[in-house]
Design a protein around this motif. Structure first.
Motif, short mmCIF file in Angstrom:
data_model
loop_
_atom_site.label_atom_id
_atom_site.label_comp_id
_atom_site.label_asym_id
_atom_site.label_seq_id
_atom_site.Cartn_x
_atom_site.Cartn_y
_atom_site.Cartn_z
N LEU A 1 26.16 10.75 -6.51
CA LEU A 1 24.76 10.68 -6.30
C LEU A 1 23.99 11.75 -5.50
N VAL A 2 24.75 11.93 -4.31
CA VAL A 2 24.02 12.81 -3.36
C VAL A 2 24.23 14.43 -4.12
N GLU A 3 25.09 14.55 -4.70
CA GLU A 3 25.37 15.94 -5.76
C GLU A 3 24.40 16.33 -6.43
N GLN A 4 23.79 15.15 -7.25
CA GLN A 4 22.79 15.41 -8.17
C GLN A 4 21.39 15.11 -7.80
N ALA A 5 21.25 14.76 -6.49
CA ALA A 5 19.98 14.57 -5.95
C ALA A 5 19.10 15.75 -5.81
N PHE A 6 17.64 15.16 -6.03
CA PHE A 6 16.64 16.20 -5.58
C PHE A 6 16.61 16.49 -4.20
N TYR A 7 16.75 15.06 -3.46
CA TYR A 7 16.42 15.05 -2.20
C TYR A 7 17.58 14.16 -1.53
N ALA A 8 18.18 14.64 -0.63
CA ALA A 8 19.21 13.81 0.14
C ALA A 8 19.28 14.05 1.52
N ARG A 9 18.62 13.17 2.27
CA ARG A 9 18.30 13.59 3.68
C ARG A 9 18.80 12.34 4.60
N ALA A 10 19.04 12.42 5.73
CA ALA A 10 19.52 11.55 6.70
C ALA A 10 18.57 11.85 7.96
N ILE A 11 18.70 10.80 8.81
CA ILE A 11 17.99 10.82 10.15
C ILE A 11 19.30 10.66 11.39
N ASN A 12 19.31 11.38 12.07
CA ASN A 12 20.07 11.31 13.35
C ASN A 12 21.37 10.80 12.96
N GLY A 13 22.02 11.81 11.92
CA GLY A 13 23.40 11.19 11.51
C GLY A 13 23.48 10.18 10.51
N ALA A 14 23.36 9.12 10.89
CA ALA A 14 23.44 7.89 9.73
C ALA A 14 22.59 6.78 10.33
N GLU A 15 21.48 7.10 11.12
CA GLU A 15 20.51 5.82 11.14
C GLU A 15 19.69 5.54 10.01
N ALA A 16 19.48 6.47 9.26
CA ALA A 16 18.62 6.09 8.14
C ALA A 16 18.92 7.23 7.11
N PHE A 17 18.59 7.08 5.71
CA PHE A 17 18.74 8.09 4.64
C PHE A 17 17.96 7.72 3.56
N LEU A 18 17.59 8.76 2.78
CA LEU A 18 16.84 8.50 1.53
C LEU A 18 17.59 9.52 0.42
N ILE A 19 17.70 8.89 -0.68
CA ILE A 19 18.34 9.77 -1.85
C ILE A 19 17.17 9.31 -2.75
N ALA A 20 16.60 10.71 -3.66
CA ALA A 20 15.70 10.79 -4.63
C ALA A 20 16.12 11.60 -5.76
N LEU A 21 15.83 11.44 -6.69
CA LEU A 21 16.32 12.05 -8.10
C LEU A 21 15.32 12.66 -8.84
N ASP A 22 15.29 13.79 -9.38
CA ASP A 22 14.11 14.21 -10.19
C ASP A 22 14.47 13.83 -11.65
N GLN A 23 13.55 14.10 -12.71
CA GLN A 23 13.69 13.59 -14.09
C GLN A 23 14.93 14.36 -14.69
N GLY A 24 15.40 15.36 -14.25
CA GLY A 24 16.72 15.93 -14.76
C GLY A 24 18.02 15.29 -14.42
N ALA A 25 17.82 14.30 -13.71
CA ALA A 25 19.33 13.67 -13.23
C ALA A 25 19.74 12.94 -14.43
N LYS A 26 21.04 13.00 -14.42
CA LYS A 26 21.95 11.95 -15.21
C LYS A 26 22.26 10.63 -14.87
N TYR A 27 21.42 9.65 -14.93
CA TYR A 27 21.27 8.54 -14.05
C TYR A 27 20.89 7.35 -15.08
N ASN A 28 21.50 6.29 -15.13
CA ASN A 28 21.33 5.34 -16.04
C ASN A 28 20.64 3.85 -15.62
N SER A 29 20.23 3.96 -14.41
CA SER A 29 19.35 2.89 -13.85
C SER A 29 18.20 2.65 -14.79
N PRO A 30 17.92 1.20 -14.97
CA PRO A 30 16.81 0.84 -15.84
C PRO A 30 15.63 1.31 -15.03
#
Length: 160
Positions: A37-66
């Motif tokens: 998931l992190v490797e194909q992410a458009f955006y994969a960033r965290a705050i202060n190590g592991a206090e928070a994170f956000l992973i976002a994908l763009d339209q080109g991702a191979k992802y089968n979430s409904p």
């Protein structure tokens, strides 16, 4: 202070633990699926190590979430927020807001015109609904994903 940084391998283990502590809201991942998931992410960033994170994908991702596929059927280009998680001990510090604002900047610089996501409406998640509304997200659809789960699909237009 919130220090936003790209997710790299030295924070994988604590971020995977954080993700799986919130699997009810997102989904349970093993080490390989998290890494993919992190490797194909458009955006994969965290705050202060592991206090928070956000992973976002763009339209080109191979992802089968409904939910991802719902957006893919409707938009040629988009950035989809797959998961954003803040550790319980780091809540109320503005981490999610900082991650979203950083994502908006990165997406706009890449030429995207919209960021999209879904929020549960059944069971209700009024805090998340209010958070997204305050950031400019608008309701664009909904779907029933099971007998006890309905989601609202949201979009935030990016200004160029």
């Amino acid at each position: 202070m919130s220090t936003v940084a790209t997710i790299d391998t030295h924070v994988f283990a604590p971020l995977l633990l954080l993700n799986n502590a919130h699997a009810r809201e997102t989904s349970l991942l093993d080490e390989q699926r998290f890494s993919d998931l992190v490797e194909q992410a458009f955006y994969a960033r965290a705050i202060n190590g592991a206090e928070a994170f956000l992973i976002a994908l763009d339209q080109g991702a191979k992802y089968n979430s409904p939910n991802f596929l719902w957006f893919k059927e409707r938009f040629e280009r988009f950035v989809y927020i797959d998961r954003v998680i803040t550790a319980d001990s780091a809540r109320q510090r503005g981490h999610a807001r900082a991650l979203y604002r950083d994502l908006f900047t990165v997406a706009a610089l890449a030429g995207h015109k919209r960021v999209v996501c879904e929020v549960n409406s059944i069971p209700p998640n009024p805090a998340s609904q209010a958070f997204h509304a305050a950031l400019g997200f608008e309701l664009i659809g909904s779907a029933q994903l099971g007998p006890l789960k309905t989601v609202d699909y949201l979009m935030c237009p990016l200004n160029h």
